[in-house]
Every structure is written in C-alpha cells, then in structure tokens.
Design a protein around this motif. Structure first.
Motif, PDB file in Angstrom:
ATOM      1  N   SER A 149       8.077  27.088  42.387  1.00  0.00           N
ATOM      2  CA  SER A 149       7.240  27.778  43.191  1.00  0.00           C
ATOM      3  C   SER A 149       7.129  29.226  42.845  1.00  0.00           C
ATOM      4  N   ARG A 177       0.989  12.681  44.576  1.00  0.00           N
ATOM      5  CA  ARG A 177       0.890  12.567  46.248  1.00  0.00           C
ATOM      6  C   ARG A 177       1.762  13.844  46.678  1.00  0.00           C
ATOM      7  N   PRO A 178       1.692  14.105  47.888  1.00  0.00           N
ATOM      8  CA  PRO A 178       2.459  15.469  48.675  1.00  0.00           C
ATOM      9  C   PRO A 178       3.761  15.086  47.944  1.00  0.00           C
ATOM     10  N   SER A 179       4.314  16.201  47.442  1.00  0.00           N
ATOM     11  CA  SER A 179       5.731  16.183  46.910  1.00  0.00           C
ATOM     12  C   SER A 179       6.483  17.733  46.796  1.00  0.00           C
ATOM     13  N   ASP A 225       1.648  22.128  42.477  1.00  0.00           N
ATOM     14  CA  ASP A 225       0.698  21.082  42.169  1.00  0.00           C
ATOM     15  C   ASP A 225      -0.333  21.677  41.428  1.00  0.00           C
ATOM     16  N   GLU A 246      -3.382  21.128  41.368  1.00  0.00           N
ATOM     17  CA  GLU A 246      -4.466  21.839  42.055  1.00  0.00           C
ATOM     18  C   GLU A 246      -4.335  23.294  42.468  1.00  0.00           C
ATOM     19  N   ASP A 247      -2.800  23.930  42.212  1.00  0.00           N
ATOM     20  CA  ASP A 247      -2.646  25.229  42.729  1.00  0.00           C
ATOM     21  C   ASP A 247      -2.372  26.158  41.568  1.00  0.00           C
TER      22      ASP A 247
END
Ligand SMILES: Cc1ncc(COP(=O)(O)O)c(C=O)c1O
Length: 417
Positions: A118, A158-160, A165, A167-168
């Motif tokens: 992150s 999937r959400p994880s 992600d 996408e980010d």
C-alpha cells in the motif's frame, strides 16, 4: 526393499525414536523439487521460498542452498531466517498488515526488499529509510483484476487485502516513485495458490507479464526483479493428479522469451515465489491410534494428534468441504495389509467433533497402536495449526537427511506433559 517399505521403515523408526505425534521431513524430496523446477524452466526463473509454508528454523537453514531468495511475512520469520544464516539482502518481506515496528526492524536489519502492499506502507518505509540515511529497495505488489479459474485460494481478482489493486496502480505507483528514500526494484504479484491446472497457471503468468509490460511501458526505469507468485499446487487428496510441470514450462516459455527480448527486461531477474511445491510433499504427519471405538457401525480410530497439530488435514484451512488428505497405515501397504481394507474414520484427541483427520478413508484394518502417516504435510502443517488448543504437548519435528535423522522441534519446548 521396495520404496514403500523403505519409507515405512524410516517413518517407523522416526516415530520410535522421537514419539508421536510428529512431523517428518525428507530433505532429498525438497532438493529434488528445487532441481525439477530449475530443469523444467531451464533456469529462466530463480526461486524464492515462502517461509510461511514451513518456518521451522532447520528447514529455513536448509533452504539457503535450495533457493536464491526467501520471502518472509513477519519480523519473526525474518529474525529466524537471519539467525539460521540467511543474508538479509536475500530476503523479502510481504504481508498486507506489516506493523510499523516490523517495517522499521526489517529496514534496520538490512532486508533485501520490502514488498509494499500500500502507499501507506511506502510512506512509512520512506520515513524510516530517511531517518536511517539509506535508500531502501522495494518491490510493489500488484493485485491483478482477474485470476483464472482453478486456484484453491485467490488473493486478487476480487476485493482483497493484498497489494495495490491494478485499477489503482496508475495513481499509486507514481506516488511511491516520488518518495525519495525508496528505490523501486520491481514488481511482485501473488494472486492465487494451489492450482493443479497447467493452463490456468500459464494464463495467470501471462496476466502478470501483461501487467509488467504495461507498468514498464510508462517510463519507469527497467526493473531489476519481477516476482511471479507460482500458484503451483500439490495433489493433497486421493484422485488429485500432480501438476504437469513440463506442461507449465512448455506453455509459458515462448511468452517469457518474447518478454525477455524486450530491451527493458533483458537484464531483469525473474523470480518464482513458492512454498508448498517445494516442501509440501516432503513432509509426513505421524500420529498413533490411541483407542478404537465401534460406533453405530463405524470403526473410529482416535489418534494422539489431530486438528491441533494439523489443521489443514482436518479440513479447516481454506477448504469448502472436508476431503481426506492422502494417508496410509505405516507397515500396512504390503501384501499382508491389502486383504482387509475397510472404511474407517480417524479423529484427533480434542473434545470437539470438528477434530477429524479422515472420514470414510479406506485403510487396512486399524488397531490400537497403529501408526498413521498423513502425506503432503511439509507445508502449512504445524505452522498453520492451533497447537495450544487443549494444551497437548506440541508435535515433534524430524528432518531426514543423507547424514541421518535428527530432531528439529522448535515449537513448545516447554514441558507441558
Ligand atoms: C505472498 C505469498 N507468497 C507465497 C505464498 C506461497 O504459496 P504456496 O505455498 O502455495 O506456493 C503465498 C501463499 O499464500 C503468499 O501469499
């Protein structure tokens, strides 16, 4: 002596010398696995061993010569690995919940790469590296948008909680690249595990390659290292077919060659990160039948170790439905044992009905004192089990090498019993 009887002689002798319940690991099986991987992929990948699959200190020590790198997921695993002689520079650190003190201690300890999951982690790592006046190498973990069907567990698609992600990534990678005390060495993807289908594994690697191409098409300096979460599974249950490693290698070689031919990847190290494929089949869990109960038409063997020692074999580690692990009665596979095979249940010693090792498994007639060997127990065995539940003495661990067998127990050395 045939293979099964020599295996049983060793298992029997380990149980006699060190007692049960116990885990027995065969070093030669791990060595074979490492060489099979190198041969199959013709050296295209270096190997990184996932310590989480078996963090026994002696196993970690042994893995120094089997894999180029080690991936840890806690500061405890990092400390154990360093104590067992791993050069910190060969170690990476994954995990979505790294605490600040772990990040600090890993950087202070000279960890090879922090695998950033992150931007939050990145900002803290940058601050620590700045305070220490160093440039910390990092890999950025990406969670792909899709994972092909066929993986026993998936960490993306999937959400994880894992990684950034995809996408980010367009927003987060530049934010990390802007931090002045971190050096982005490359990317890391671990999106799925326990897959026995070569096509799904290859498709997954192709997805990784696609992501790598897209990220490094956006002007970042060429990567030094790209980590592929292997996803290679092992046949836990009767009827599972072992994965065809050559089919994986053949299916992906051309893609890798094409990728490596691109100038930005010519000097990049490709790394396969994996645990169970290296050590899973090298381990057996040994438990002895303490008592037999005939209950309403079912013969039940009550064993000295159960889910407290081997949670995955009891079916409570990421399985939707309980399926028996492959197992055998030690000494029961010779011609004498084959005549009277019958369906039995095996349970552990705990006071809960979920403590079961086998339901309706076919074994030669079981009696009190029999030794049962549960296969595929070298990964996520003891490390994944609630050993303190009901306070039985934790199992012993034994390593069998060319030099002989030795006890390598490290958990629960306290004299509980
Ligand atoms: C980040 C990461 N690396 C490596 C592994 C090892 O996976 P396996 O033992 O299936 O090879 C896992 C398993 O969950 C993981 O999450």
């Amino acid at each position: 002596m045939d293979c099964t009887s020599s295996l049983d002689t060793l298992l029997d002798s380990a149980a006699a010398s060190f007692g049960t319940p116990s885990y027995v690991y065969f070093a030669s099986v791990i060595e074979n696995r490492a060489s099979m991987l190198r041969e199959a992929f013709s050296g295209r990948f270096e190997l990184s061993f996932a310590a989480k699959s078996n963090p026994n200190p002696a196993i970690l020590g042994f893995m120094k010569d089997q894999a180029e790198f080690l991936d840890v997921s806690s500061i405890g695993e990092f400390r154990t690995a360093v104590a067992m002689g791993w050069d910190a520079a060969r170690i990476s650190f994954t995990g979505p919940g790294k605490r600040d003190f772990e990040i600090r201690q890993a950087i202070e300890g000279g960890i090879g790469e922090l695998i950033l999951e992150s931007v939050r982690e990145a900002i803290f790592a940058d601050k620590v590296a700045g305070e220490l006046g160093l440039m910390q190498p990092v890999l950025i973990r990406i969670a792909p948008p899709t994972v092909p069907k066929g993986f026993g567990d998936q960490m993306a698609g999937r959400p994880s909680a894992f990684g950034i992600d995809w996408e980010d990534a367009g927003r987060d990678i530049p934010a990390i690249a802007a931090l002045s005390n971190l050096r982005i060495v490359g990317l890391h993807i671990y999106s799925g595990t326990q897959c026995l289908k070569p096509q799904a594994i290859c498709e997954n690697y192709r997805n990784f390659l696609d992501i790598f191409r897209q990220v490094y098409g956006r002007g970042l300096a060429p990567p030094e290292k790209l980590v592929f979460g292997s996803g290679l599974g092992i046949p836990y249950h009767d009827g599972d077919m072992p994965i065809d490693l050559d089919a994986v290698a053949t299916g992906i070689s051309a893609d890798i060659e094409e990728f490596k031919a691109m100038p930005q990847f010519a000097g990049t190290l490709l790394v396969l990160e994996l645990g169970r494929y290296l050590v899973g089949e090298a381990g057996y869990f040994l438990t002895r039948i303490v008592s037999i109960k005939e209950s309403r038409g079912v013969r039940i063997g009550i064993c000295d170790g159960g889910m407290n020692n081997h949670l995955p074999a009891s079916g409570h580690f990421g399985m939707v439905m309980h399926r028996n692990y492959a197992m055998h009665k030690v000494g029961g596979r010779g011609s004498a044992g084959l005549g009277n095979v019958e369906k039995v249940n095996l349970v552990g010693p705990l006071c809960t009905s979920i403590d079961r090792l086998a339901i309706g498994v076919m074994l030669p007639r079981i009696e009190e004192g029999d030794l049962i060997a549960i296969h595929n127990s070298g990964a996520y065995g003891l490390t994944a089990s609630p050993v303190h539940f009901i306070s039985h003495t934790p199992p012993r661990e034994v390593l069998i090498e060319v030099a002989g067998m030795r006890e390598i127990t490290y958990i629960g050395q306290l004299p509980l019993a």
